[in-house]
Design a protein around this motif. Structure first.
Motif, mmCIF file in Angstrom:
data_model
loop_
_atom_site.group_PDB
_atom_site.id
_atom_site.type_symbol
_atom_site.label_atom_id
_atom_site.label_comp_id
_atom_site.label_asym_id
_atom_site.label_seq_id
_atom_site.Cartn_x
_atom_site.Cartn_y
_atom_site.Cartn_z
ATOM 1 N N ARG A 121 -24.213 60.402 -44.525
ATOM 2 C CA ARG A 121 -24.389 61.374 -45.473
ATOM 3 C C ARG A 121 -25.131 60.809 -46.785
ATOM 4 O O ARG A 121 -25.894 61.401 -47.227
ATOM 5 C CB ARG A 121 -23.107 62.063 -46.025
ATOM 6 C CG ARG A 121 -22.490 62.871 -45.025
ATOM 7 C CD ARG A 121 -21.385 63.825 -45.625
ATOM 8 N NE ARG A 121 -20.276 63.101 -46.092
ATOM 9 C CZ ARG A 121 -19.629 63.441 -47.000
ATOM 10 N NH1 ARG A 121 -19.970 64.479 -47.765
ATOM 11 N NH2 ARG A 121 -18.659 62.721 -47.613
ATOM 12 N N LEU A 161 -28.059 57.553 -47.529
ATOM 13 C CA LEU A 161 -28.635 56.505 -47.132
ATOM 14 C C LEU A 161 -29.348 55.657 -48.296
ATOM 15 O O LEU A 161 -29.775 56.526 -48.887
ATOM 16 C CB LEU A 161 -29.869 56.726 -46.249
ATOM 17 C CG LEU A 161 -30.776 55.696 -45.687
ATOM 18 C CD1 LEU A 161 -30.096 54.720 -44.733
ATOM 19 C CD2 LEU A 161 -32.129 56.479 -44.854
ATOM 20 N N LEU A 204 -29.824 60.819 -38.565
ATOM 21 C CA LEU A 204 -29.511 61.126 -40.088
ATOM 22 C C LEU A 204 -29.802 62.398 -40.330
ATOM 23 O O LEU A 204 -30.036 63.071 -41.324
ATOM 24 C CB LEU A 204 -30.773 60.294 -40.621
ATOM 25 C CG LEU A 204 -30.561 58.641 -40.605
ATOM 26 C CD1 LEU A 204 -31.631 58.221 -41.176
ATOM 27 C CD2 LEU A 204 -29.274 58.231 -41.430
ATOM 28 N N ASP A 205 -29.397 63.361 -39.358
ATOM 29 C CA ASP A 205 -29.647 64.633 -39.355
ATOM 30 C C ASP A 205 -28.693 65.561 -40.303
ATOM 31 O O ASP A 205 -28.861 66.670 -40.712
ATOM 32 C CB ASP A 205 -29.681 65.556 -38.011
ATOM 33 C CG ASP A 205 -28.407 65.208 -37.371
ATOM 34 O OD1 ASP A 205 -27.742 64.005 -37.266
ATOM 35 O OD2 ASP A 205 -27.993 65.930 -36.184
ATOM 36 N N LEU A 229 -27.747 63.918 -43.084
ATOM 37 C CA LEU A 229 -27.970 63.242 -44.356
ATOM 38 C C LEU A 229 -28.011 64.183 -45.652
ATOM 39 O O LEU A 229 -28.464 65.297 -45.615
ATOM 40 C CB LEU A 229 -29.170 62.365 -44.486
ATOM 41 C CG LEU A 229 -29.367 61.386 -45.500
ATOM 42 C CD1 LEU A 229 -28.857 60.186 -45.159
ATOM 43 C CD2 LEU A 229 -30.817 61.267 -45.856
ATOM 44 N N VAL A 254 -30.699 60.434 -50.064
ATOM 45 C CA VAL A 254 -31.293 59.125 -50.034
ATOM 46 C C VAL A 254 -31.633 58.543 -51.115
ATOM 47 O O VAL A 254 -31.915 59.124 -52.099
ATOM 48 C CB VAL A 254 -32.380 59.126 -48.704
ATOM 49 C CG1 VAL A 254 -33.650 60.235 -49.436
ATOM 50 C CG2 VAL A 254 -33.086 58.019 -48.610
ATOM 51 N N MET A 270 -38.850 58.651 -43.790
ATOM 52 C CA MET A 270 -38.764 59.920 -44.373
ATOM 53 C C MET A 270 -39.125 61.039 -43.438
ATOM 54 O O MET A 270 -38.324 62.253 -43.651
ATOM 55 C CB MET A 270 -39.780 60.198 -45.732
ATOM 56 C CG MET A 270 -39.529 59.061 -46.431
ATOM 57 S SD MET A 270 -37.843 58.925 -47.391
ATOM 58 C CE MET A 270 -37.715 59.925 -48.477
ATOM 59 N N GLN A 330 -37.988 61.723 -40.564
ATOM 60 C CA GLN A 330 -36.886 61.944 -40.028
ATOM 61 C C GLN A 330 -35.569 62.460 -40.806
ATOM 62 O O GLN A 330 -34.597 62.616 -40.413
ATOM 63 C CB GLN A 330 -36.230 60.475 -39.078
ATOM 64 C CG GLN A 330 -37.480 59.965 -38.481
ATOM 65 C CD GLN A 330 -37.121 58.953 -37.267
ATOM 66 O OE1 GLN A 330 -35.900 58.899 -37.072
ATOM 67 N NE2 GLN A 330 -37.842 57.800 -37.234
ATOM 68 N N LEU A 331 -35.773 62.586 -41.973
ATOM 69 C CA LEU A 331 -34.875 62.978 -42.667
ATOM 70 C C LEU A 331 -34.750 64.658 -42.998
ATOM 71 O O LEU A 331 -35.652 65.070 -42.858
ATOM 72 C CB LEU A 331 -34.732 62.260 -44.252
ATOM 73 C CG LEU A 331 -34.842 60.704 -44.209
ATOM 74 C CD1 LEU A 331 -34.753 60.332 -45.668
ATOM 75 C CD2 LEU A 331 -33.574 60.251 -43.367
ATOM 76 N N ARG A 347 -32.548 67.790 -49.218
ATOM 77 C CA ARG A 347 -31.632 66.676 -49.225
ATOM 78 C C ARG A 347 -32.049 66.210 -50.744
ATOM 79 O O ARG A 347 -32.888 66.777 -51.521
ATOM 80 C CB ARG A 347 -31.956 65.461 -48.483
ATOM 81 C CG ARG A 347 -33.564 65.196 -48.477
ATOM 82 C CD ARG A 347 -33.776 63.932 -48.163
ATOM 83 N NE ARG A 347 -35.116 63.737 -48.726
ATOM 84 C CZ ARG A 347 -36.388 63.884 -48.370
ATOM 85 N NH1 ARG A 347 -36.587 64.185 -47.126
ATOM 86 N NH2 ARG A 347 -37.560 63.384 -49.098
ATOM 87 N N THR A 358 -32.980 63.011 -53.435
ATOM 88 C CA THR A 358 -33.915 61.981 -53.282
ATOM 89 C C THR A 358 -33.928 61.076 -54.621
ATOM 90 O O THR A 358 -34.311 61.877 -55.433
ATOM 91 C CB THR A 358 -35.059 62.232 -52.880
ATOM 92 O OG1 THR A 358 -35.253 62.829 -51.426
ATOM 93 C CG2 THR A 358 -36.081 60.859 -52.449
#
Ligand code: AMP
Length: 374
Positions: A76, A78, A146-147, A149, A152, A173, A175-176, A180, A182
């Motif tokens: 959750r 990174l 990381l689905d 997450l 980050v 990035m 793939q995130l 989210r 950041t």
């Protein structure tokens, strides 16, 4: 202001107390409320400002407040860091501050075996701290996902760019999840950093606690002008006469670090080198020996020194001046940390006069010249 004012849970407050901190540092005062609020963050803060706790504490609070309903442990949070040392250091902080919370963390970086990291990832971790290359490796092999997450953190993003990680970062990035939080930390806000930030932060809160290139005020900085051939003798003498028990010495090259380490050893001063060509095991061993007082002189190159966290380091020596003036500020940031007094000495040979000028221009003041009775 105290840590209680942030409304952090008791488990975190206890851990903070155990670390011995009483007052939040400026970056903590500004970043913690914004992060707790769920905002994106663009923060200019150098090492030594307390930036690690500034993002770790509120992130732990958020993770503890919302656990997945299905009882699983997807990643959750990174945290991406440029070097193994910094990644390991962040992991230490996560473990220390999170010791009373039921959250699991892992650190992954290159240069060591994949399998233990795979085993760790398979068991499930809430918090993953990683260097970019190895993380992408694991993702490509499907060792982690990381689905799910939520947040980050990119720490020392400026250094990631310097080290050529830009493509890795952009690939990562993508793939995130889009939804989210950041956070981006950098020593300075260069135009490259702004460009990177604009693509991935949404309405970020901006914090700038370390006015660019201002060297820590608690650090006494001195310059010794001397011939190159005198440097080693002068360094040995300074260490002996000052009875320095722990000194970090910077050289420009790996070769220079190795040479100097050998020579200091010959002079009867226990020394170890830490640089990019050393194995992870050798680096950890050197750092550990240094922290425990077995190694008196740690000789490092700029990149290797990034992320080293050594409490109350009293002496830093620039055996060679760095080619990039900003690196001088990073180097001396290793001393006088979090309110402790420190001394930074630069040994400057005639052919480094230009580099010295560049540093003084950056600092907007001349550095004190000291006498060497070499
Ligand atoms: P960092 O900028 O994260 O590298 O932290 C620099 C140093 O400051 C670390 O050694 C921390 O243990 C220490 N530190 C972090 N927060 C505080 C605080 N609020 N009070 C005193 N020391 C702190």
């Amino acid at each position: 202001m105290t840590f209680v004012d942030f409304g952090l849970r008791a488990e975190l407050l206890d851990a903070i107390q155990a670390s011995g901190y009483t007052t939040p540092t400026p970056i903590q005062q500004q970043a913690i409320p914004a992060i707790l609020n769920g905002d994106d963050l663009l923060a200019a803060a150098q090492t030594g400002t307390g930036k690690t706790a500034a993002f770790t504490l509120p992130m732990l609070e958020r993770l503890a407040a919302s656990r997945p309903a299905d009882g699983k442990r997807p990643v959750r949070l990174l945290v991406v860091a440029p070097t193994r040392e910094l990644a390991a250091q962040i992991h230490e902080s996560v473990k220390a501050y999170g010791k009373n919370l039921p959250l699991r963390s892992a650190v992954i970086f290159g240069g060591v075996g994949m399998q233990p990291q795979i085993d760790r990832l398979r068991r499930g971790v809430d918090i993953l701290i990683a260097t970019p290359g190895r993380l992408l490796d694991h993702l490509q092999r499907g060792n982690t996902r990381l689905d799910r997450l939520e947040s980050v953190v990119l720490d020392e993003a400026d250094r990631m760019l310097d080290m050529g990680f830009i493509h890795d970062i952009r690939k990562l990035m993508k793939q995130l999840p889009k939804q989210r939080q950041t956070l981006l930390f950098s020593a300075t806000f260069s135009s490259d950093i702004r460009r990177l930030a604009s693509g991935m932060l949404q309405n970020p809160v901006e914090i700038d606690v370390a006015p660019r290139n201002s060297a820590a005020e608690t650090v006494a900085q001195k310059v010794y002008r001397l011939e190159k051939s005198e440097k080693r003798r002068v360094l040995s003498r300074l260490i002996r006469e000052g009875d320095w028990q722990q000194v970090l010495v910077f050289t420009r090259t790996k070769h220079g670090a190795n040479n100097l380490t050998r020579q200091l050893d010959k002079d009867g001063l226990s020394a170890a080198a830490i640089h990019g060509n050393k194995s992870q095991t050798a680096r950890v061993k050197a750092l550990d020996g240094f922290k425990r007082g077995k190694v008196r002189v740690l000789v490092a190159t700029d990149i290797a020194a990034r992320g080293l966290d050594i409490d109350q380091l009293p002496h830093v020596v620039n055996y060679d001046l760095p080619h990039v003036a900003e690196d001088y500020v990073h180097r001396i940031g290793r001393t006088g940390r979090a309110g402790n007094e420190g001394e930074a000495i630069s040994l400057v040979a005639p052919d480094e006069a230009k580099l010295l000028k560049g540093i003084e221009r950056l600092l907007k003041r001349p550095l004190d010249r000291a006498e060497t009775a070499a």
